[in-house]
Design a protein around this motif. Structure first.
Motif, PDB file in Angstrom:
ATOM      1  N   GLN A  98       2.192  -4.419   8.367  1.00 57.73           N
ATOM      2  CA  GLN A  98       2.704  -3.649   9.506  1.00 57.73           C
ATOM      3  C   GLN A  98       2.133  -2.235   9.498  1.00 57.73           C
ATOM      4  O   GLN A  98       1.755  -1.699  10.539  1.00 57.73           O
ATOM      5  CB  GLN A  98       4.231  -3.586   9.466  1.00 57.73           C
ATOM      6  CG  GLN A  98       4.903  -4.894   9.781  1.00 57.73           C
ATOM      7  CD  GLN A  98       6.405  -4.812   9.573  1.00 57.73           C
ATOM      8  OE1 GLN A  98       6.892  -4.152   8.666  1.00 57.73           O
ATOM      9  NE2 GLN A  98       7.136  -5.505  10.437  1.00 57.73           N
ATOM     10  N   ALA A  99       2.082  -1.627   8.327  1.00 58.07           N
ATOM     11  CA  ALA A  99       1.560  -0.267   8.216  1.00 58.07           C
ATOM     12  C   ALA A  99       0.087  -0.216   8.628  1.00 58.07           C
ATOM     13  O   ALA A  99      -0.342   0.714   9.321  1.00 58.07           O
ATOM     14  CB  ALA A  99       1.733   0.247   6.786  1.00 58.07           C
ATOM     15  N   LEU A 105      -5.939   1.319   3.941  1.00 59.86           N
ATOM     16  CA  LEU A 105      -5.559   1.987   5.186  1.00 59.86           C
ATOM     17  C   LEU A 105      -6.756   2.748   5.763  1.00 59.86           C
ATOM     18  O   LEU A 105      -7.017   2.696   6.965  1.00 59.86           O
ATOM     19  CB  LEU A 105      -4.383   2.937   4.962  1.00 59.86           C
ATOM     20  CG  LEU A 105      -3.036   2.295   4.631  1.00 59.86           C
ATOM     21  CD1 LEU A 105      -2.031   3.353   4.178  1.00 59.86           C
ATOM     22  CD2 LEU A 105      -2.508   1.505   5.813  1.00 59.86           C
ATOM     23  N   SER A 132      -0.235  -0.260  12.266  1.00 62.14           N
ATOM     24  CA  SER A 132       0.108   1.034  12.869  1.00 62.14           C
ATOM     25  C   SER A 132      -1.064   2.008  12.781  1.00 62.14           C
ATOM     26  O   SER A 132      -1.256   2.825  13.678  1.00 62.14           O
ATOM     27  CB  SER A 132       1.365   1.626  12.232  1.00 62.14           C
ATOM     28  OG  SER A 132       1.128   2.113  10.932  1.00 62.14           O
ATOM     29  N   ARG A 139       1.351   9.803   6.904  1.00 60.16           N
ATOM     30  CA  ARG A 139       2.787   9.496   7.041  1.00 60.16           C
ATOM     31  C   ARG A 139       3.155   8.239   6.254  1.00 60.16           C
ATOM     32  O   ARG A 139       4.206   8.191   5.605  1.00 60.16           O
ATOM     33  CB  ARG A 139       3.155   9.336   8.518  1.00 60.16           C
ATOM     34  CG  ARG A 139       3.234  10.676   9.258  1.00 60.16           C
ATOM     35  CD  ARG A 139       3.755  10.526  10.672  1.00 60.16           C
ATOM     36  NE  ARG A 139       2.850   9.810  11.564  1.00 60.16           N
ATOM     37  CZ  ARG A 139       1.787  10.370  12.148  1.00 60.16           C
ATOM     38  NH1 ARG A 139       1.490  11.638  11.943  1.00 60.16           N
ATOM     39  NH2 ARG A 139       1.023   9.649  12.955  1.00 60.16           N
ATOM     40  N   ILE A 140       2.305   7.236   6.304  1.00 62.45           N
ATOM     41  CA  ILE A 140       2.573   5.999   5.556  1.00 62.45           C
ATOM     42  C   ILE A 140       2.586   6.274   4.059  1.00 62.45           C
ATOM     43  O   ILE A 140       3.486   5.822   3.342  1.00 62.45           O
ATOM     44  CB  ILE A 140       1.536   4.909   5.906  1.00 62.45           C
ATOM     45  CG1 ILE A 140       1.739   4.440   7.347  1.00 62.45           C
ATOM     46  CG2 ILE A 140       1.614   3.740   4.927  1.00 62.45           C
ATOM     47  CD1 ILE A 140       0.587   3.610   7.886  1.00 62.45           C
ATOM     48  N   HIS A 151       6.984  -6.815   0.571  1.00 63.05           N
ATOM     49  CA  HIS A 151       6.372  -5.491   0.696  1.00 63.05           C
ATOM     50  C   HIS A 151       4.924  -5.593   1.171  1.00 63.05           C
ATOM     51  O   HIS A 151       4.430  -4.697   1.850  1.00 63.05           O
ATOM     52  CB  HIS A 151       6.490  -4.719  -0.618  1.00 63.05           C
ATOM     53  CG  HIS A 151       7.881  -4.236  -0.875  1.00 63.05           C
ATOM     54  ND1 HIS A 151       8.741  -4.893  -1.716  1.00 63.05           N
ATOM     55  CD2 HIS A 151       8.560  -3.183  -0.367  1.00 63.05           C
ATOM     56  CE1 HIS A 151       9.903  -4.259  -1.733  1.00 63.05           C
ATOM     57  NE2 HIS A 151       9.818  -3.219  -0.914  1.00 63.05           N
ATOM     58  N   THR A 176       5.869   5.760   1.847  1.00 60.48           N
ATOM     59  CA  THR A 176       5.796   4.668   0.873  1.00 60.48           C
ATOM     60  C   THR A 176       5.998   5.160  -0.554  1.00 60.48           C
ATOM     61  O   THR A 176       6.679   4.514  -1.350  1.00 60.48           O
ATOM     62  CB  THR A 176       4.439   3.940   0.988  1.00 60.48           C
ATOM     63  OG1 THR A 176       4.296   3.452   2.320  1.00 60.48           O
ATOM     64  CG2 THR A 176       4.348   2.783   0.014  1.00 60.48           C
ATOM     65  N   GLN A 222      -1.435   9.128  10.704  1.00 59.37           N
ATOM     66  CA  GLN A 222      -0.635   7.924  10.439  1.00 59.37           C
ATOM     67  C   GLN A 222      -0.772   7.506   8.980  1.00 59.37           C
ATOM     68  O   GLN A 222       0.209   7.128   8.342  1.00 59.37           O
ATOM     69  CB  GLN A 222      -1.052   6.789  11.384  1.00 59.37           C
ATOM     70  CG  GLN A 222      -0.198   5.553  11.274  1.00 59.37           C
ATOM     71  CD  GLN A 222       1.240   5.764  11.709  1.00 59.37           C
ATOM     72  OE1 GLN A 222       1.596   6.761  12.330  1.00 59.37           O
ATOM     73  NE2 GLN A 222       2.087   4.832  11.360  1.00 59.37           N
ATOM     74  N   ALA A 245       5.125  -5.657   4.770  1.00 60.37           N
ATOM     75  CA  ALA A 245       5.317  -4.286   5.271  1.00 60.37           C
ATOM     76  C   ALA A 245       3.987  -3.526   5.268  1.00 60.37           C
ATOM     77  O   ALA A 245       3.724  -2.719   6.167  1.00 60.37           O
ATOM     78  CB  ALA A 245       6.364  -3.557   4.434  1.00 60.37           C
ATOM     79  N   LEU A 246       3.145  -3.795   4.280  1.00 56.53           N
ATOM     80  CA  LEU A 246       1.818  -3.170   4.253  1.00 56.53           C
ATOM     81  C   LEU A 246       0.996  -3.626   5.456  1.00 56.53           C
ATOM     82  O   LEU A 246       0.258  -2.829   6.051  1.00 56.53           O
ATOM     83  CB  LEU A 246       1.075  -3.511   2.959  1.00 56.53           C
ATOM     84  CG  LEU A 246       1.703  -3.043   1.654  1.00 56.53           C
ATOM     85  CD1 LEU A 246       0.840  -3.492   0.467  1.00 56.53           C
ATOM     86  CD2 LEU A 246       1.909  -1.553   1.644  1.00 56.53           C
TER      87      LEU A 246
END
Length: 145
Positions: free
Chosen positions: A100-101, A29, A104, A49-50, A94, A54, A46, A97-98
């Motif tokens: 997507q994170a 990230l 973001s 928050r992730i 998952h 998570t 961000q 989903a990572l």
């Protein structure tokens, strides 16, 4: 005068922890946010928050984790090594989903940057995501048809 008699010694740097899934995710990230060489407060927020969502941790713990991840990202393995850790420990759904994170984080500053998108593509491929899923993640994140 005292400085010459008693010079301050630099502390030995603390060894970095072995990357695990938590640290690998945080480092990737951070890597996405750093890709355009402009690490903004919106991206940092961000990431925090992730990490908090998570790993079900509070905001202070998330900020501490991010700080460790920043050091790890700077001094530790390259993207494929972090991605390998995540491929081994995180199922495909998952990992999506990572993806997507990470989008973001890349878009947290309100701008699309070519370098961030190149970094994202490298990470998504290293995570073992399919080309179709990569394209869908980009479309969802950017709102493109």
């Amino acid at each position: 005068m005292f400085e010459r008699l008693f010079p301050r010694r630099k502390r030995a740097p603390q060894p970095l922890p072995q990357p695990n899934a938590q640290l690998a995710l945080g480092a990737l990230l951070v890597r996405v946010a750093f890709a355009d060489r402009n690490y903004r407060a919106s991206e940092i927020g961000q990431i925090d928050r992730i990490l908090a969502a998570t790993f079900n941790i509070g905001p202070i713990a998330a900020a501490k984790l991010r700080a460790i991840c920043e050091k790890l990202e700077h001094d530790a393995p390259d993207t494929p090594e972090f991605a390998r850790i995540l491929r081994e420990e995180v199922d495909y759904a998952h990992r999506l989903a990572l993806g997507q994170a990470m989008w973001s984080v890349a878009l947290a500053d309100g701008h699309r940057h070519e370098k961030e998108e190149i970094q994202l593509l490298e990470i998504e491929k290293a995570l073992g995501l399919t080309d179709t899923d990569i394209e869908e993640l980009r479309r969802q994140a950017t709102g493109e048809p």
